[in-house]
Design a protein around this motif. Structure first.
Motif, short mmCIF file in Angstrom:
data_model
loop_
_atom_site.label_atom_id
_atom_site.label_comp_id
_atom_site.label_asym_id
_atom_site.label_seq_id
_atom_site.Cartn_x
_atom_site.Cartn_y
_atom_site.Cartn_z
N VAL A 122 -18.92 49.81 49.96
CA VAL A 122 -17.47 49.61 50.08
C VAL A 122 -17.16 49.37 51.55
O VAL A 122 -17.62 50.11 52.43
CB VAL A 122 -16.67 50.83 49.58
N MET A 123 -16.36 48.34 51.81
CA MET A 123 -15.99 47.97 53.17
C MET A 123 -14.48 47.87 53.26
O MET A 123 -13.82 47.29 52.39
CB MET A 123 -16.62 46.61 53.54
N ALA A 124 -13.91 48.44 54.32
CA ALA A 124 -12.48 48.31 54.58
C ALA A 124 -12.28 48.06 56.06
O ALA A 124 -13.12 48.42 56.89
CB ALA A 124 -11.74 49.59 54.16
N PRO A 132 -10.20 42.21 52.35
CA PRO A 132 -9.80 43.19 51.33
C PRO A 132 -9.75 44.61 51.90
O PRO A 132 -10.35 44.90 52.94
CB PRO A 132 -10.90 43.06 50.27
N ASN A 133 -9.05 45.49 51.18
CA ASN A 133 -8.99 46.91 51.53
C ASN A 133 -8.45 47.15 52.94
O ASN A 133 -9.09 47.79 53.78
CB ASN A 133 -10.38 47.56 51.41
N GLN A 134 -7.25 46.63 53.20
CA GLN A 134 -6.66 46.86 54.51
C GLN A 134 -6.13 48.29 54.61
O GLN A 134 -5.29 48.71 53.83
CB GLN A 134 -5.51 45.88 54.78
N VAL A 156 -17.99 52.07 54.61
CA VAL A 156 -17.67 51.75 56.00
C VAL A 156 -16.22 51.32 56.10
O VAL A 156 -15.82 50.32 55.49
CB VAL A 156 -18.60 50.64 56.55
N PHE A 157 -15.43 52.07 56.85
CA PHE A 157 -14.06 51.69 57.19
C PHE A 157 -14.06 51.35 58.69
O PHE A 157 -14.07 52.25 59.54
CB PHE A 157 -13.08 52.83 56.94
N ALA A 158 -14.06 50.07 59.01
CA ALA A 158 -14.06 49.61 60.40
C ALA A 158 -12.65 49.17 60.75
O ALA A 158 -12.26 48.03 60.51
CB ALA A 158 -15.06 48.46 60.57
N MET A 159 -11.87 50.08 61.32
CA MET A 159 -10.43 49.89 61.41
C MET A 159 -9.91 49.46 62.76
O MET A 159 -8.69 49.35 62.96
CB MET A 159 -9.73 51.19 60.96
#
Length: 462
Positions: free
Chosen positions: A375-377, A384-386, A354-357
């Motif tokens: 995995v989360m960004a 983390p994971n900007q 999931v990339f919640a940007m």
């Protein structure tokens, strides 16, 4: 209720006058903690026998929260709250960038060479051979950061003046990360032809144009027309910068869950500039199953409200975001905060990514997805994971300017993404480490080199 982590976007300096007695500072810090603030630096400003004056740096979650923290501290009878400063507003006072001379002017001789009459010789040299403009002026290292203020961050259409602080910030990032001189150009028009004509007319000064915060679908046409008319790189960062960093992060995330880009089912929520560009780049990289959603649900071929860009990515499936999420391997959010629920994440395939940007509030907060994602960004610096475009655009323009590329093509974008991904070695890849830090100084060097190599290989370098 999920608790949002305080961050430096809402950071205060509290100047306190305290009795010089044991426990007084502890009362202040306890009050801040009880109000939900995070304390950073504590600086002693003044100390006398009877009192001390200290500055406390405190992070909050919102303007209202910051005000509540200050009120809680001011209510302590023994203390005096002398001053409250919003640190974000402080650093913007007078703007964030300036023009600085590269040469000293101490004598008449200096003046005669830098300006008239000596400068006339330089003018004639360029007039005789226009290519020398790259050698004898600022053009070779200067980028225009151009906007109409119609889609600023998550704030929407706030106009060119409202957009100026963002464009200043972009120019600051260009300088700090790639030593490129960039300047904000905020246009008081949202007419495509007027934007294009203005950019063309001022392009003599610039080695490249970074388009910023222009709303879809106009942004696609603006970029296309400028690329047709100019022989310098024109790059819409909201589209391509985002897509490049997403591809880099996703390649590493999929290694963790032992899945391939060609095999995963991807949902992109947000069918604007960034979403469309992500779809295009992932498809070019080998993705085969992508479903796009907008505010009306799945971008399906049967809908009558689709523009040309959405029609190009439409699918046969219909329904809402929740329908698209069922069984998906990857969620990429470039939409708005709070649209993704924990239940939707739980409906995804095993080991979901999931990339919640969305900024400043992600589609789902990491705290809400904890325990159900592999995995989360996010787009935020306090998690983390900007997924941050600053990993892409400084190096892309550094490379494009250095090889005098005529454009930024697909091969250069792919090369940039792969260069970013490769900076996280196989033994470093972890659920909270799929992308390099924005402060990793290797990034610009690696991206620039990869971009130049791709530009030369595809014939767009000069």
């Amino acid at each position: 209720m999920t608790r949002i982590t305080p961050n430096s976007s809402f950071s205060l300096t509290l100047r306190l006058h305290l009795p010089n007695q044991p426990g007084m500072l502890a009362k202040a810090t306890a009050a801040i903690g009880e109000a939900g603030g995070n304390i950073g630096d504590i600086e002693l400003i003044e100390q006398e026998r009877a009192y001390t004056v200290r500055d406390l740096i405190v992070d909050a979650t919102s303007e209202e929260h910051a005000h509540a923290i200050a009120e809680r501290v001011s209510a302590i009878p023994e203390l005096k709250l002398l001053q409250v400063d919003d640190r974000t507003f402080q650093i913007h006072q007078g703007g964030k960038i300036q023009i600085v001379s590269k040469i000293p002017l101490r004598t008449r001789s200096d003046l005669a060479m830098a300006y008239t009459p000596g400068v006339g010789r330089i003018c004639m040299a360029i007039a005789r051979n226009p290519e020398r403009v790259y050698e004898l002026t600022i053009k070779r290292n200067t980028v225009a950061v151009l906007t109409d203020g119609s889609a600023v961050l998550g704030l929407g259409d706030i106009g060119p003046a409202g957009a100026l602080p963002v464009m200043e910030g972009k120019a600051l990032l260009f300088k700090e990360f790639a030593n490129i001189d960039a300047f904000p150009v905020c246009l008081s028009t949202q007419n495509v032809d007027e934007i294009v004509e203005t950019a063309v007319r001022i392009s003599t000064v610039f080695g490249g144009i970074n388009l910023e915060d222009i709303s879809a679908p106009r942004c696609f046409e603006v970029e296309r027309l400028l690329q047709e008319r100019l022989d310098i790189p024109v790059f819409h960062d909201d589209q391509h910068g985002t897509a490049i960093v997403v591809l880099a992060a996703l390649e590493n995330a999929l290694k963790l869950v032992d899945k391939s880009l060609a095999s995963v089912r991807i949902v992109i929520n947000g069918a604007g500039a960034a979403g469309i560009a992500i779809h295009q780049l992932l498809t070019a990289a080998g993705a085969r199953a992508i479903v796009m959603c907008d505010s009306h649900g799945i971008v399906s071929a049967g809908r009558a409200d689709l523009n040309a860009e959405k029609r190009a990515v439409a699918v046969e499936q219909t329904g809402a975001l929740a329908d698209a999420m069922a069984g998906a391997d990857v969620f990429l959010g470039v939409s708005k905060g709070g649209v993704l629920s924990r239940a939707m994440v739980q409906s995804m395939a095993t080991d979901p990514v999931v990339f919640a940007m969305a900024n400043p509030v992600p589609e789902i907060l990491p705290e809400e997805a904890e325990g159900v994602v592999a995995v989360m960004a996010t787009g935020r610096s306090d998690y983390p994971n900007q997924i941050n475009n600053v990993l892409a655009f400084p190096g892309i323009f550094r490379g494009a300017l250095d090889c005098r590329a005529r454009r930024v093509n697909l091969e250069m974008k792919m090369a940039a993404a792969r260069a970013i991904a490769a900076l996280v070695s196989p033994d470093e890849i972890a659920p909270e480490s799929i992308i390099p830090s924005v402060f990793d100084r290797r990034v610009v060097v690696a991206v620039s080199a990869a971009v130049q190599q791709a530009a030369r290989a595809t014939g767009v370098a000069r």
